[in-house]
Enzyme design. Structure first.
Site, PDB file in Angstrom:
ATOM      1  N   GLU A  87      24.975 -76.055  78.174  1.00 24.15           N
ATOM      2  CA  GLU A  87      23.729 -75.943  78.493  1.00 24.15           C
ATOM      3  C   GLU A  87      22.916 -76.997  79.545  1.00 24.15           C
ATOM      4  OE1 GLU A  87      21.361 -73.820  76.611  1.00 24.15           O
ATOM      5  OE2 GLU A  87      23.200 -72.928  75.953  1.00 24.15           O
ATOM      6  N   SER A 477      19.209 -71.923   8.210  1.00 29.48           N
ATOM      7  CA  SER A 477      20.074 -73.082   7.605  1.00 29.48           C
ATOM      8  C   SER A 477      20.486 -74.140   8.443  1.00 29.48           C
ATOM      9  CB  SER A 477      21.168 -72.356   6.776  1.00 29.48           C
ATOM     10  OG  SER A 477      20.899 -71.630   5.762  1.00 29.48           O
TER      11      SER A 477
END
Length: 805
Positions: A87, A477
């Protein structure tokens, strides 16, 4: 000549002054309204949040831009070299712009003028930073001038390393990857320091146009661009030609992250974590904040939990018959493509959609979207009796046509032999059906509250509703232990006799009478309190709640976090108040841990993007927990700052009674595991909900099963038949490789041999004997051998006998 030279010098000076003036004007004209480049010092890009399981593997990732931030000092030099070569070869030498690059671009653009070709840029890395962070992306000379001005300013304010850090973490590199670290993972499944030269060069080839160099869709262009970068790296002296040539000879192989690095099957757990993160920090922090979240999830236990829950739901569903095909095809022309267009209703397992092509008495021929065929033998259809309302069954299956017809679209999976029988031939399938019943399972560490596994339903892709945390149902229960603990703290003992007989309350004008009953519809007279919990006797529980007072019961329900503000009505003693599976399992965990409060958590710690801890579940101070080499010192001792919510002796008595549920009571099918286990079944009126919640000394597990829109589970379907098998399957596998550790006995508990049916101290020659846990001074009067912490002791003859209530 002197005059000519003077003239030329003057003209040159004039042009120089004009150039300087023009440059100053350009900087003044275009630099007036530029963005403040100093904001880059506070750069915090959107970074994905990563959620890890307890073993460090990835559980889930949340992001708008899939980016992993890497500081400059952690970026390998070879990565920097590749991007600079590709680049901006003069990056470390220019002041922000590259004059030679600009000249080359200008010449190229003049040549291409009028050809319609795109303008060639000469942006340096610094200019790209200016563009990506501070400017629009339009192609114009105005933008290029602004880029140059900002580039100069950025170079004066930041080091080259800081500029590279901004650039390499911001750029988009295709396939949803922002920044080099995310790209390395997305393309090659590796971290930056593990990349080869060829892979680094390929990543450096992407900033120009990632889509144009996709290695799958455009392999030739991708390879050519990579090789170009390799050539530039050689030219700039970053690698030697032989190294570049070896890299050129390799193909670009996309290898996403190794599946072993991810945890599958934790979708309900991960979604619960996501909700908590949003609640704590907001969606912005979740999707852009770069949090690192270490959860409590144990993948092995999660896989066991998933299998136990789905197997249990499928087993229940098969007991209650066949509800029909997914859909039907009326026209068989192009049946394979028609079948392929139908969306599979579940992602569970390796179930597949199949079309019934023909039916014979002993088999059904089926076809798949790829036009392959198979068969379902009658033996794999016999379970599929017709479903009837009320979870009843129709007539037995005698031939394949009783279940299937040509044109039916059904779910199947490869058939497995039953009970060790001979394997089926290839192409043999079994009929499958998505259960209508739903359920949840949660497993947690009873000492810390760390949730180790959680599944909130049959298939997350079908329903994200988490029945472990979001479903408020009656525990039935399974609530009873909190009634019994209130009684134990009020002076009752496991041997206290409670009358099991009819109980009637007039509820007031026009409301009729409330007549609770035992599941068996029988009455058993005076019975030890232990039997009331082991056999889940409703009438004994109601009498006990009436005696100790519902105010006390409500206090224990709130103290243990089961139900907040429990209505003080006797029906609540039988589990009529609503709670969630996670809350109830946490409450049971506080029984086995000695009565200390824990807070359930799915998260151990959270770190921000800089690695700083912003949350820890365990906040205990540990000044001796310092990193460094071990020099023979003792391990640090952490303080136990958990609140004591109930007397540890009461907690142990309750755990002992719940052991009896497994040994002799409604949960006895679980006893075959052969490990110290305790727990309680739960079934609500009309069989709408089924529960089993229990524990080993170091693992608490809760299971719930029921329909999302409550309806009966069917005749004789209870917590013992629906939820308990799920608990059993989970515990059998989870504890398979763990030693059998007995439940811990606190100080102040005396173990006395008693008759389990009478609760009285055992006499010589008696059978049906157990070791009962008593607090000092509460042992029944009859003399008998007493074991206290492993030593014989004399009986407390002055202890009061159990009464009848």
């Amino acid at each position: 000549m002197l005059r000519i030279l003077s003239y030329l010098l003057g003209v040159g000076l004039l042009f120089a002054l004009l150039a300087i003036a023009g440059t100053l004007w350009v900087f003044w004209e275009y630099g007036r309204d530029l963005p403040d480049y100093q904001q880059l010092a506070n750069y915090e890009p959107p970074v994905m949040t990563r959620v890890h399981a307890g073993d460090g593997r990835i559980l889930e990732e949340y992001a708008i831009q899939r980016r992993v931030f890497v500081p400059a000092e952690a970026i390998p030099r070879r990565v920097v070299d590749a991007f600079v070569a590709a680049e901006d070869k003069n990056f470390f030498r220019h002041p922000g712009i590259d004059p030679l690059g600009i000249l080359r671009a200008a010449v190229t653009n003049l040549r291409n003028a009028g050809t319609g070709r795109r303008l060639v840029g000469a942006s340096t890395i610094t200019q790209q930073v200016a563009q990506n962070f501070l400017l629009a992306k339009d192609l114009s000379y105005t933008r290029k001038i602004k880029e140059a001005i900002l580039a100069f300013r950025i170079e004066r304010a930041y080091s080259k390393e800081q500029i590279l850090e901004l650039y390499l973490n911001e750029i988009y590199l295709g396939r949803g990857a922002y920044g080099i670290a995310a790209a390395a993972i997305n393309y090659f499944g590796r971290s930056l320091d593990e990349l080869t030269v060829a892979e680094v060069a390929y990543l450096a080839a992407l900033p120009k146009a990632p889509a144009n160099y996709d290695p799958v869709r455009r392999p030739a262009a991708a390879k050519a661009r990579r090789n170009y970068v390799l050539g530039r790296m050689v030219e700039d002296g970053f690698i030697v030609e032989s190294e570049a040539q070896r890299a050129r000879n390799t193909e670009i192989e996309v290898s996403p992250r190794n599946p072993a690095e991810r945890v599958d099957g934790g979708a309900y757990f991960a979604e619960e974590v996501r909700r908590e993160l949003v609640e704590r920090y907001g969606e912005g922090a979740l999707y852009e904040g770069g949090l690192s979240v270490r959860t409590t999830l144990q993948p092995r236990l999660q896989n066991i939990a998933n299998a136990a829950l789905t197997d249990g739901l499928i087993a229940y569903d098969r007991r209650h018959g066949w509800r029909g095909p997914v859909t039907k095809l009326e026209d068989f022309e192009g049946w394979a493509s028609q079948l392929g267009a139908i969306e599979k209703p579940t992602r569970y397992g390796d179930w597949r959609l199949a079309l019934v092509l023909a039916v014979e008495p002993e088999r059904a021929e089926i076809g798949f979207p790829d036009s392959s065929v198979g068969e379902i033998p009658l033996a794999e259809l016999t379970w599929a009796r017709p479903w009837r309302s009320g979870q009843r069954l129709g007539p037995e299956v005698e031939q394949a046509g009783d279940v299937l017809a040509a044109g039916d679209v059904v779910l199947v999976e490869p058939a497995q032999p039953h009970d060790g029988g001979d394997p089926y031939p290839e192409g043999t399938y079994a009929l499958r059906q998505i259960p209508e019943i739903q359920g949840a399972i949660v497993a947690l560490d009873p000492h810390t509250g760390r949730v180790l596994a959680m599944s909130g339903g049959f298939d997350f892709s079908m329903s994200e509703f988490n029945r472990a945390t979001q479903a408020w149902r009656q525990p039935g229960s399974a609530f009873k232990p909190f009634v019994y603990m209130a009684a134990l703290d009020a002076g009752f003992t496991p041997s206290t006799l409670i009358l099991d007989a009819p109980f009637v309350i007039d509820q007031g004008p026009g409301l009729g009478k409330w007549k609770p009953a035992n599941y068996s519809r029988s009455f058993y007279g005076p019975s030890p309190m232990r039997l009331g919990i082991e056999k889940s006797r409703n009438l004994m529980t109601v009498r006990l709640a009436q005696t100790v007072g519902m105010t006390n019961v409500a206090d224990y329900a709130e103290r243990f976090g089961v139900v907040d503000d429990l209505p003080e009505q006797l029906s609540m003693a039988l589990g009529a108040g609503e709670t969630t599976l996670l809350r109830l399992t946490t409450a049971y965990a506080m029984i086995v841990n000695g009565g200390r409060r824990i807070t359930p958590t799915l998260i151990d710690r959270i770190q921000n993007r800089r690695g700083q801890a912003v949350f820890r579940h365990d906040t205990r101070p540990c000044p001796d927990c310092q990193p460094g080499p071990w020099a023979g010192q003792s391990p640090p001792v952490l303080p136990d700052n958990r609140e004591q919510v109930v007397d540890p002796r009461t907690a142990y008595q309750m755990a002992s009674m719940l052991q009896g549920v497994v040994a002799r009571g409604t949960g006895r099918r679980i006893s075959t595991i052969g490990k110290p286990l305790a727990g309680k079944t739960g079934t609500t009126n009309k069989g709408l909900d089924s529960w089993f919640v229990g524990f080993s000394p170091d693992l608490a597990v809760g299971v719930f099963a029921g329909f999302d829109n409550p309806r009966t589970l069917g005749n004789r379907e209870t917590g013992s038949s629906v939820a308990a098998p799920i608990f059993k399957q989970f515990m059998a596998e989870a504890l398979a490789d763990r030693p059998s550790i007995p439940f811990r006995i606190p100080e102040g508990i005396r173990l006395v041999r008693v008759n389990v049916e009478t609760g009285l101290v055992a006499q010589a020659g008696e059978s049906n004997i157990i070791l009962e846990a008593f607090k000092p001074g509460s042992v029944p009067r009859r003399a008998g051998p007493v074991i206290d912490g492993g030593y014989a002791a004399q009986d407390a003859s002055s202890a009061s006998p159990g009464g009848i209530y």
